[in-house]
Write an enzyme that holds these catalytic residues in place. Structure first.
Site, PDB file in Angstrom:
ATOM      1  N   ASP A 175      -3.212  -2.880  -5.037  1.00 23.71           N
ATOM      2  CA  ASP A 175      -2.052  -3.715  -4.774  1.00 23.71           C
ATOM      3  C   ASP A 175      -1.391  -3.568  -5.727  1.00 23.71           C
ATOM      4  O   ASP A 175      -0.439  -4.147  -6.136  1.00 23.71           O
ATOM      5  CB  ASP A 175      -3.024  -4.800  -4.345  1.00 23.71           C
ATOM      6  CG  ASP A 175      -3.324  -5.194  -3.259  1.00 23.71           C
ATOM      7  OD1 ASP A 175      -2.883  -4.555  -1.757  1.00 23.71           O
ATOM      8  OD2 ASP A 175      -4.158  -6.222  -2.957  1.00 23.71           O
ATOM      9  N   HIS A 177       1.333  -1.041  -0.034  1.00 22.21           N
ATOM     10  CA  HIS A 177      -0.204   0.337   0.200  1.00 22.21           C
ATOM     11  C   HIS A 177       0.782   1.260   0.087  1.00 22.21           C
ATOM     12  O   HIS A 177       0.376   2.135  -0.253  1.00 22.21           O
ATOM     13  CB  HIS A 177      -1.039   0.025   0.611  1.00 22.21           C
ATOM     14  CG  HIS A 177      -1.929  -1.311   1.111  1.00 22.21           C
ATOM     15  ND1 HIS A 177      -2.879  -1.661   2.199  1.00 22.21           N
ATOM     16  CD2 HIS A 177      -2.569  -2.396  -0.121  1.00 22.21           C
ATOM     17  CE1 HIS A 177      -3.616  -2.618   1.887  1.00 22.21           C
ATOM     18  NE2 HIS A 177      -3.133  -3.062   0.548  1.00 22.21           N
ATOM     19  N   HIS A 197      -0.736 -11.379  -5.285  1.00 22.29           N
ATOM     20  CA  HIS A 197       0.774 -10.967  -4.852  1.00 22.29           C
ATOM     21  C   HIS A 197       1.643 -11.189  -5.512  1.00 22.29           C
ATOM     22  O   HIS A 197       2.037 -10.897  -6.358  1.00 22.29           O
ATOM     23  CB  HIS A 197       0.475 -10.958  -3.839  1.00 22.29           C
ATOM     24  CG  HIS A 197       0.192  -9.673  -2.955  1.00 22.29           C
ATOM     25  ND1 HIS A 197      -0.214  -8.008  -3.394  1.00 22.29           N
ATOM     26  CD2 HIS A 197      -0.824  -9.259  -1.547  1.00 22.29           C
ATOM     27  CE1 HIS A 197      -0.813  -7.885  -2.259  1.00 22.29           C
ATOM     28  NE2 HIS A 197      -1.336  -8.098  -1.597  1.00 22.29           N
ATOM     29  N   HIS A 219      -9.482  -1.807  -5.219  1.00 20.12           N
ATOM     30  CA  HIS A 219      -7.972  -2.557  -4.519  1.00 20.12           C
ATOM     31  C   HIS A 219      -7.360  -3.342  -5.229  1.00 20.12           C
ATOM     32  O   HIS A 219      -6.205  -3.939  -4.129  1.00 20.12           O
ATOM     33  CB  HIS A 219      -9.155  -3.020  -3.041  1.00 20.12           C
ATOM     34  CG  HIS A 219      -7.266  -2.974  -1.701  1.00 20.12           C
ATOM     35  ND1 HIS A 219      -6.829  -1.780  -0.994  1.00 20.12           N
ATOM     36  CD2 HIS A 219      -6.847  -4.062  -1.275  1.00 20.12           C
ATOM     37  CE1 HIS A 219      -5.913  -2.213  -0.611  1.00 20.12           C
ATOM     38  NE2 HIS A 219      -5.796  -3.743  -1.024  1.00 20.12           N
TER      39      HIS A 219
HETATM   40 ZN   LIG Z   1      -3.890  -4.438  -0.141  1.00 15.28          ZN
END
Ligand SMILES: [Zn+2]
Length: 291
Positions: A227, A67, A250, A223
């Site tokens: 990310d 973030h 991720h 969001h």
């Molecule tokens: Zn996040």
């Protein structure tokens, strides 16, 4: 400029301070609780990647970097030192907005050295089951994300963004992380989300929300864009390219980064000859406290 909070996964209390850094130094984390040990925010230091992106160097961990790194890209910051006194960044409100405000309060100083970009020259596509991520040549940085979550408030969401003219600040920075009550215990059993609360994430119930309202109708996919931008910051440079992701996470974001860096035929380093954009920006130090 300083803020305090708890880590989302560790629940550990942490103070964070952002300091200016010389042109060309990039983003460097500094553990003030470990004699100022420094960990550069670059792909080679990526350690564990599951529900958050963590860096590790010589056993020293910096967790949940995405973030803040996203906020740096969104505000055009190339160089900064980030001091913290624990192993995980504070989750704050679950979005990048408090970090953006911290940066804006501090002020941004333009540096003389032209910013160098990583310009994509050839497409790279990665697949993992029904997950997909790719990057294609383009003259600017744009991101397109699709998600498909089996929840009545989410389902299929897509969002596309060109990072220019403050679009990040308007469309992405405020989008919060999210999680479901149903998954909570399993995640806690894995040692995750010990710092999670209704104040720092959107909490989904079986068919609704525990802490309405949403900040955007499609806050979830926004969001994911947040990310992705934060994970791609681990390239160490701003990108000129179009990134497309479908149900990635991720692990795929950081896989794209390491695959790109390993193959020099996919990209070239360039500076853009535009006075407004070509300067590298650094934090300008000022005292102040985040409310
Ligand atoms: Zn996040």
């Amino acid at each position: 400029m300083e803020c305090a909070g708890v880590g989302l996964h560790s629940g550990a209390p942490v103070h964070l301070r952002i300091l200016p850094a010389p042109a060309g130094s990039g983003i460097v984390f500094r553990r003030v609780d470990l004699d100022g040990f420094e960990v550069e925010a670059v792909s080679r230091n990526v350690a564990r990647v599951s529900y958050a992106t963590s860096l590790m160097k010589k056993g020293v961990l910096i967790s949940t970097t995405e973030h803040l790194l996203s906020a740096f890209i969104g505000t055009g910051i190339d160089n900064a030192i980030v001091e913290l006194d624990n192993l995980e960044l504070p989750i704050l409100d679950g979005s990048a907005r408090p970090f953006v405000e911290l940066i804006q309060q501090a002020g941004i100083r333009k540096q003389r050295r032209p910013r160098s970009y990583l310009r994509i020259r050839r497409a790279l596509e990665l697949r993992d089951g029904n997950k997909f991520i790719a990057v294609y040549p383009a003259d600017a940085y744009s991101v397109s994300y699709a998600i498909n979550f089996p929840h009545p408030l989410i389902g299929k969401e897509t969002f596309s963004l060109q990072l220019a003219n403050g679009s990040y600040l308007r469309e992405i920075a405020a989008a919060r992380t999210f999680g479901s009550r149903e998954d909570e215990q399993a995640m806690r059993n894995m040692g995750l989300i010990r710092g999670a609360s209704r104040e720092n994430c959107v909490v989904l119930t079986r068919d609704g929300l525990e802490n309405p309202p949403l900040r955007f109708d499609d806050e979830f996919v926004r969001h994911k864009v947040l990310d992705l931008i934060g994970d791609l910051a681990l390239l160490g440079k701003q990108i000129l390219g179009n990134v497309v992701a479908d149900r990635a996470g991720h692990a795929m974001h950081t896989a794209l980064v390491s695959r790109l860096l390993r193959d020099r035929t996919l990209w070239e380093e360039t500076t853009v000859e535009d006075a407004g954009e070509a300067v590298s920006a650094s934090m300008h130090a000022m005292a102040g406290q985040l409310a």
